[in-house]
Design a protein around this motif. Structure first.
Motif, PDB file in Angstrom:
ATOM      1  N   ILE A   1       0.936  -1.231  -0.114  1.00  0.00           N
ATOM      2  CA  ILE A   1      -0.008   0.015   0.041  1.00  0.00           C
ATOM      3  C   ILE A   1       0.920   1.262   0.068  1.00  0.00           C
ATOM      4  O   ILE A   1       0.772   2.085  -0.903  1.00  0.00           O
ATOM      5  CB  ILE A   1      -0.786  -0.149   1.147  1.00  0.00           C
ATOM      6  CG1 ILE A   1      -1.987  -1.018   0.869  1.00  0.00           C
ATOM      7  CG2 ILE A   1      -1.467   1.242   1.557  1.00  0.00           C
ATOM      8  CD1 ILE A   1      -3.113  -1.128   2.209  1.00  0.00           C
ATOM      9  N   TYR A   2       1.748   1.125   0.544  1.00  0.00           N
ATOM     10  CA  TYR A   2       2.897   2.271   0.735  1.00  0.00           C
ATOM     11  C   TYR A   2       3.413   2.621  -0.515  1.00  0.00           C
ATOM     12  O   TYR A   2       3.544   3.777  -0.707  1.00  0.00           O
ATOM     13  CB  TYR A   2       3.837   2.338   1.847  1.00  0.00           C
ATOM     14  CG  TYR A   2       4.958   3.298   2.051  1.00  0.00           C
ATOM     15  CD1 TYR A   2       4.606   4.390   2.892  1.00  0.00           C
ATOM     16  CD2 TYR A   2       6.158   3.395   1.423  1.00  0.00           C
ATOM     17  CE1 TYR A   2       5.629   5.466   3.013  1.00  0.00           C
ATOM     18  CE2 TYR A   2       7.001   4.381   1.285  1.00  0.00           C
ATOM     19  CZ  TYR A   2       6.662   5.429   2.140  1.00  0.00           C
ATOM     20  OH  TYR A   2       7.517   6.524   2.122  1.00  0.00           O
ATOM     21  N   ASP A   3       3.901   1.591  -1.001  1.00  0.00           N
ATOM     22  CA  ASP A   3       4.768   1.611  -2.320  1.00  0.00           C
ATOM     23  C   ASP A   3       3.727   2.447  -3.575  1.00  0.00           C
ATOM     24  O   ASP A   3       4.324   3.097  -4.151  1.00  0.00           O
ATOM     25  CB  ASP A   3       5.374   0.313  -2.730  1.00  0.00           C
ATOM     26  CG  ASP A   3       6.368  -0.008  -2.044  1.00  0.00           C
ATOM     27  OD1 ASP A   3       6.976   0.764  -1.384  1.00  0.00           O
ATOM     28  OD2 ASP A   3       6.547  -1.355  -2.179  1.00  0.00           O
ATOM     29  N   GLU A   4       2.507   2.100  -3.409  1.00  0.00           N
ATOM     30  CA  GLU A   4       1.427   2.456  -4.297  1.00  0.00           C
ATOM     31  C   GLU A   4       1.223   4.005  -4.053  1.00  0.00           C
ATOM     32  O   GLU A   4       1.302   4.674  -5.001  1.00  0.00           O
ATOM     33  CB  GLU A   4       0.324   1.710  -4.245  1.00  0.00           C
ATOM     34  CG  GLU A   4       0.152   0.271  -4.830  1.00  0.00           C
ATOM     35  CD  GLU A   4      -0.888  -0.783  -4.521  1.00  0.00           C
ATOM     36  OE1 GLU A   4      -0.919  -1.869  -4.671  1.00  0.00           O
ATOM     37  OE2 GLU A   4      -1.777  -0.319  -3.610  1.00  0.00           O
ATOM     38  N   PHE A   5       1.105   4.178  -2.700  1.00  0.00           N
ATOM     39  CA  PHE A   5       0.570   5.493  -2.288  1.00  0.00           C
ATOM     40  C   PHE A   5       1.784   6.288  -2.689  1.00  0.00           C
ATOM     41  O   PHE A   5       1.698   7.443  -3.205  1.00  0.00           O
ATOM     42  CB  PHE A   5       0.510   5.626  -1.084  1.00  0.00           C
ATOM     43  CG  PHE A   5       0.328   6.587  -0.318  1.00  0.00           C
ATOM     44  CD1 PHE A   5      -0.675   7.715  -0.220  1.00  0.00           C
ATOM     45  CD2 PHE A   5       1.620   7.359   0.468  1.00  0.00           C
ATOM     46  CE1 PHE A   5      -0.505   8.942   0.291  1.00  0.00           C
ATOM     47  CE2 PHE A   5       1.655   8.703   1.033  1.00  0.00           C
ATOM     48  CZ  PHE A   5       0.411   9.406   0.957  1.00  0.00           C
ATOM     49  N   TYR A   6       3.053   6.354  -2.544  1.00  0.00           N
ATOM     50  CA  TYR A   6       4.013   6.673  -2.694  1.00  0.00           C
ATOM     51  C   TYR A   6       4.291   7.622  -4.089  1.00  0.00           C
ATOM     52  O   TYR A   6       4.768   8.504  -4.215  1.00  0.00           O
ATOM     53  CB  TYR A   6       5.426   5.971  -2.421  1.00  0.00           C
ATOM     54  CG  TYR A   6       6.810   6.875  -2.346  1.00  0.00           C
ATOM     55  CD1 TYR A   6       6.922   7.683  -1.056  1.00  0.00           C
ATOM     56  CD2 TYR A   6       7.841   6.882  -3.340  1.00  0.00           C
ATOM     57  CE1 TYR A   6       7.934   8.477  -1.080  1.00  0.00           C
ATOM     58  CE2 TYR A   6       8.872   7.856  -3.121  1.00  0.00           C
ATOM     59  CZ  TYR A   6       9.118   8.301  -2.114  1.00  0.00           C
ATOM     60  OH  TYR A   6      10.217   9.323  -1.903  1.00  0.00           O
ATOM     61  N   GLY A   7       3.754   6.902  -5.039  1.00  0.00           N
ATOM     62  CA  GLY A   7       3.850   7.099  -6.374  1.00  0.00           C
ATOM     63  C   GLY A   7       2.711   8.038  -6.625  1.00  0.00           C
ATOM     64  O   GLY A   7       2.493   8.435  -7.774  1.00  0.00           O
ATOM     65  N   SER A   8       1.648   7.802  -5.942  1.00  0.00           N
ATOM     66  CA  SER A   8       0.363   8.510  -6.156  1.00  0.00           C
ATOM     67  C   SER A   8       0.478  10.100  -6.321  1.00  0.00           C
ATOM     68  O   SER A   8       1.419  10.928  -5.860  1.00  0.00           O
ATOM     69  CB  SER A   8      -0.602   7.989  -5.468  1.00  0.00           C
ATOM     70  OG  SER A   8      -0.669   8.758  -4.198  1.00  0.00           O
ATOM     71  N   MET A   9      -0.632  10.903  -6.927  1.00  0.00           N
ATOM     72  CA  MET A   9      -0.577  12.241  -6.632  1.00  0.00           C
ATOM     73  C   MET A   9      -0.995  12.772  -5.364  1.00  0.00           C
ATOM     74  O   MET A   9      -0.737  13.780  -5.289  1.00  0.00           O
ATOM     75  CB  MET A   9      -1.560  12.801  -7.762  1.00  0.00           C
ATOM     76  CG  MET A   9      -1.430  12.667  -9.371  1.00  0.00           C
ATOM     77  SD  MET A   9       0.381  13.153  -9.545  1.00  0.00           S
ATOM     78  CE  MET A   9       0.192  14.904  -9.189  1.00  0.00           C
ATOM     79  N   HIS A  10      -1.493  11.765  -4.645  1.00  0.00           N
ATOM     80  CA  HIS A  10      -2.046  12.038  -3.245  1.00  0.00           C
ATOM     81  C   HIS A  10      -0.573  12.442  -2.463  1.00  0.00           C
ATOM     82  O   HIS A  10      -0.471  13.547  -1.716  1.00  0.00           O
ATOM     83  CB  HIS A  10      -2.675  11.390  -2.546  1.00  0.00           C
ATOM     84  CG  HIS A  10      -4.127  11.253  -2.916  1.00  0.00           C
ATOM     85  ND1 HIS A  10      -5.001  10.353  -3.121  1.00  0.00           N
ATOM     86  CD2 HIS A  10      -5.089  12.399  -3.274  1.00  0.00           C
ATOM     87  CE1 HIS A  10      -6.190  10.793  -3.388  1.00  0.00           C
ATOM     88  NE2 HIS A  10      -6.229  11.976  -3.755  1.00  0.00           N
ATOM     89  N   ALA A  11       0.423  11.627  -2.679  1.00  0.00           N
ATOM     90  CA  ALA A  11       1.822  11.926  -2.033  1.00  0.00           C
ATOM     91  C   ALA A  11       2.534  12.806  -2.612  1.00  0.00           C
ATOM     92  O   ALA A  11       3.557  13.394  -2.256  1.00  0.00           O
ATOM     93  CB  ALA A  11       2.380  10.356  -1.772  1.00  0.00           C
ATOM     94  N   ASN A  12       2.106  13.494  -3.917  1.00  0.00           N
ATOM     95  CA  ASN A  12       2.921  14.169  -4.620  1.00  0.00           C
ATOM     96  C   ASN A  12       2.066  15.385  -4.835  1.00  0.00           C
ATOM     97  O   ASN A  12       2.428  16.311  -5.815  1.00  0.00           O
ATOM     98  CB  ASN A  12       3.387  13.577  -5.923  1.00  0.00           C
ATOM     99  CG  ASN A  12       4.394  12.562  -5.712  1.00  0.00           C
ATOM    100  OD1 ASN A  12       5.847  12.879  -5.285  1.00  0.00           O
ATOM    101  ND2 ASN A  12       4.083  11.354  -5.621  1.00  0.00           N
ATOM    102  N   ALA A  13       1.341  15.874  -4.008  1.00  0.00           N
ATOM    103  CA  ALA A  13       0.610  16.914  -4.428  1.00  0.00           C
ATOM    104  C   ALA A  13       0.726  18.570  -4.181  1.00  0.00           C
ATOM    105  O   ALA A  13       0.101  19.695  -4.149  1.00  0.00           O
ATOM    106  CB  ALA A  13      -0.944  16.885  -3.441  1.00  0.00           C
TER     107      ALA A  13
END
Ligand code: HEC
Ligand code: HEC
Ligand code: HEC
Ligand code: HEC
Ligand code: HEC
Length: 369
Positions: free
Chosen positions: A36-48
């Protein structure tokens, strides 16, 4: 006096409830929720944030220059875990995005989302009410026991199950002129599908490293930047062949417009191959342009929608081409988009940024006759 205190109260509740403003860093979840962390890390939520999202930065920079803003009000949704969020939102204060502040860089973090207790509705934009208990997380109730690291609360929070957890930030964003910049059309929600079931589908892999599960909810948040292939099944493309022409039908089976942010430009490319020759037909453009006095304008200036050809929620759009198809012809159709409308690239100084200039293919289909 009564009206004043009411306005004050409403005013305060638009902002964050700051007694709850300390969040466990997302990195702390990695050990036990690795996938879950790896997916999230690449997502726009982690990069907003301004530092990680060049498109967001470009629009923010423009606003700072044009309006001399010194308050990062965008933080309400883009950096909601900021330890100075109250300053970002209280009139008269100054608070700018800060790359050196770790609480800004967390963006829309694990603990933030999982502590959304309820959502208050407001005219300008909704407000997430965050639970005051740290290390006690809400979820959809998939766990069989408490974790050794944190408590799990599921009973009283239905928002995780029905997908409403997203509408604190995604429902609407109305500017000072009263124009809704971005709406997910939450009132026309479909019967079974919701934000979570479409954008966080169940994928293979355990959700924790302590208790094995076959699947987990995808935390890469499929969308216009990333993983859009996971959503292509919600848009059907078909062709109707007539005697003198043909029609490309685009059936948007999602509960909101195909694209939402006013910066976007979707394009339908159509070509016909006959024998060894390929003919490109006229492209179809889908946009929602906001502006003022009939000219495109930045989100904080715009007071009206000056053009809207975007494919709407549950719409079946028919695109006709005056081309006589013959037996043996092959029609290739590509639906995709530019994250930033090419016409706006220069004014935003984004012409050299790949993410803003590349054409992203969403769906390709071929039809043989
Ligand atoms: C030491 C290991 C560990 C750490 C660190 C950890 N978790 Fe968990 N978490 C678990 C376990 C174990 C479960 C329950 C699994 C089960 O019962 O099947 C769980 C379950 C959950 C759930 C499930 C809720 C539901 O739907 O039932 C959420 C949400 C959650 N954790 C969020 C977080 C967040 C956010 C962080 C970081 C701030 C975090 N966890 C850090 C071990 C951990
Ligand atoms: C009410 C919540 C909210 C506020 C406040 C907000 N945004 Fe956003 N913003 C969003 C959401 C949600 C998205 C994703 C929308 C989408 O992808 O359609 C987004 C996306 C964007 C994007 C597109 C980014 C990309 O990479 O494609 C830009 C640019 C942007 N916001 C700029 C701003 C600026 C500048 C501010 C402050 C002046 C701001 N936003 C304030 C919720 C908000
Ligand atoms: C705290 C506010 C907030 C919450 C809560 C939130 N989002 Fe977002 N979301 C944003 C912002 C801001 C962006 C834009 C980030 C950017 O592009 O810089 C965004 C972007 C997205 C995108 C676009 C991703 C892409 O690749 O273009 C999707 C899809 C999305 N969110 C879905 C969801 C879903 C589903 C939920 C609920 C589970 C949710 N969001 C909850 C603020 C939020
Ligand atoms: C934008 C909001 C949002 C963010 C950010 C977010 N989650 Fe979730 N999470 C959800 C929602 C919604 C669900 C419920 C999905 C479902 O089961 O339908 C969920 C489910 C879970 C579950 C339960 C298991 C599952 O797969 O259903 C765990 C564990 C979890 N999240 C941990 C995390 C961790 C760890 C992070 C950060 C690395 C994180 N979440 C970031 C919204 C979020
Ligand atoms: C039936 C499935 C479905 C449902 C329900 C749904 N979406 Fe979408 N969403 C899509 C599709 C399809 C797209 C377009 C493809 C893409 O952006 O990858 C999309 C795109 C988006 C985008 C990116 C738009 C942009 O311009 O950047 C955001 C943000 C988003 N959805 C948020 C939400 C939220 C929040 C909800 C709940 C209120 C929701 N969606 C409900 C299917 C769905």
């Amino acid at each position: 006096m009564k009206t004043i205190s009411l306005i004050l109260l409403l005013g305060i509740s638009i902002f964050a409830n700051d007694s709850a403003h300390e969040f466990a860093p997302s990195k702390e979840c990695q050990k036990c929720h690795t996938q879950i962390y790896d997916e999230f890390y690449g997502s726009m939520h982690a990069n907003a944030t301004v530092d990680k999202d060049v498109i967001h930065k470009a629009v923010w920079n423009k606003q700072v220059v044009m309006t001399k803003t010194e308050q990062y009000s965008c933080g309400k949704c883009h950096t909601p875990t900021a330890d100075n969020l109250d300053k970002m939102l209280k009139p008269g204060e100054k608070a700018m995005p800060d790359a050196a502040n770790a609480t800004h860089q967390e963006a829309i973090s694990c603990a933030y989302c999982h502590r959304i207790e309820k959502i208050e509705e407001h005219k300008q934009s909704n407000t997430n009410i965050i639970s005051k208990t740290p290390k006690e997380y809400y979820g959809a109730g998939r766990s069989s026991l408490d974790s050794p690291y944190h408590k799990i609360k599921t009973d009283e929070n239905k928002n995780f199950k029905n997908g409403n957890i997203c509408v604190g930030c995604h429902s609407h964003n109305v500017n000072k002129a009263g124009l809704n910049l971005c709406s997910t059309n939450v009132n026309s929600e479909m019967n079974e599908a919701n934000c979570v079931s479409c954008h966080m589908p169940k994928v293979e892999g355990s959700f924790s490293s302590i208790i094995e599960t076959k699947t987990h909810a995808f935390h890469g948040f499929a969308g216009a930047h990333k993983n859009s292939d996971m959503l292509s099944k919600y848009v059907n493309i078909s062709i109707t062949r007539n005697i003198d022409n043909f029609i490309v039908n685009i059936d948007n089976r999602s509960s909101h417009a195909l694209l939402l942010h006013p910066a976007r430009m979707a394009v339908l490319k159509i070509s016909v191959s006959r024998d060894a020759k390929t003919t490109e037909l006229e492209k179809e453009i889908f946009v929602r342009v906001i502006g003022k006095d009939g000219e495109p304008a930045m989100p904080w200036m715009a007071d009206s929608v000056i053009k809207d050809t975007m494919i709407q929620a549950n719409e079946k759009r028919a695109v006709k081409r005056e081309f006589k198809l013959q037996k043996g012809d092959k029609v290739d159709v590509i639906l995709g988009w530019f994250l930033v409308n090419p016409k706006a690239l220069e004014s935003l100084e984004l012409q050299n940024e790949k993410v803003a200039t590349e054409f992203k293919v969403f769906k390709k289909e071929s039809f043989s006759f």
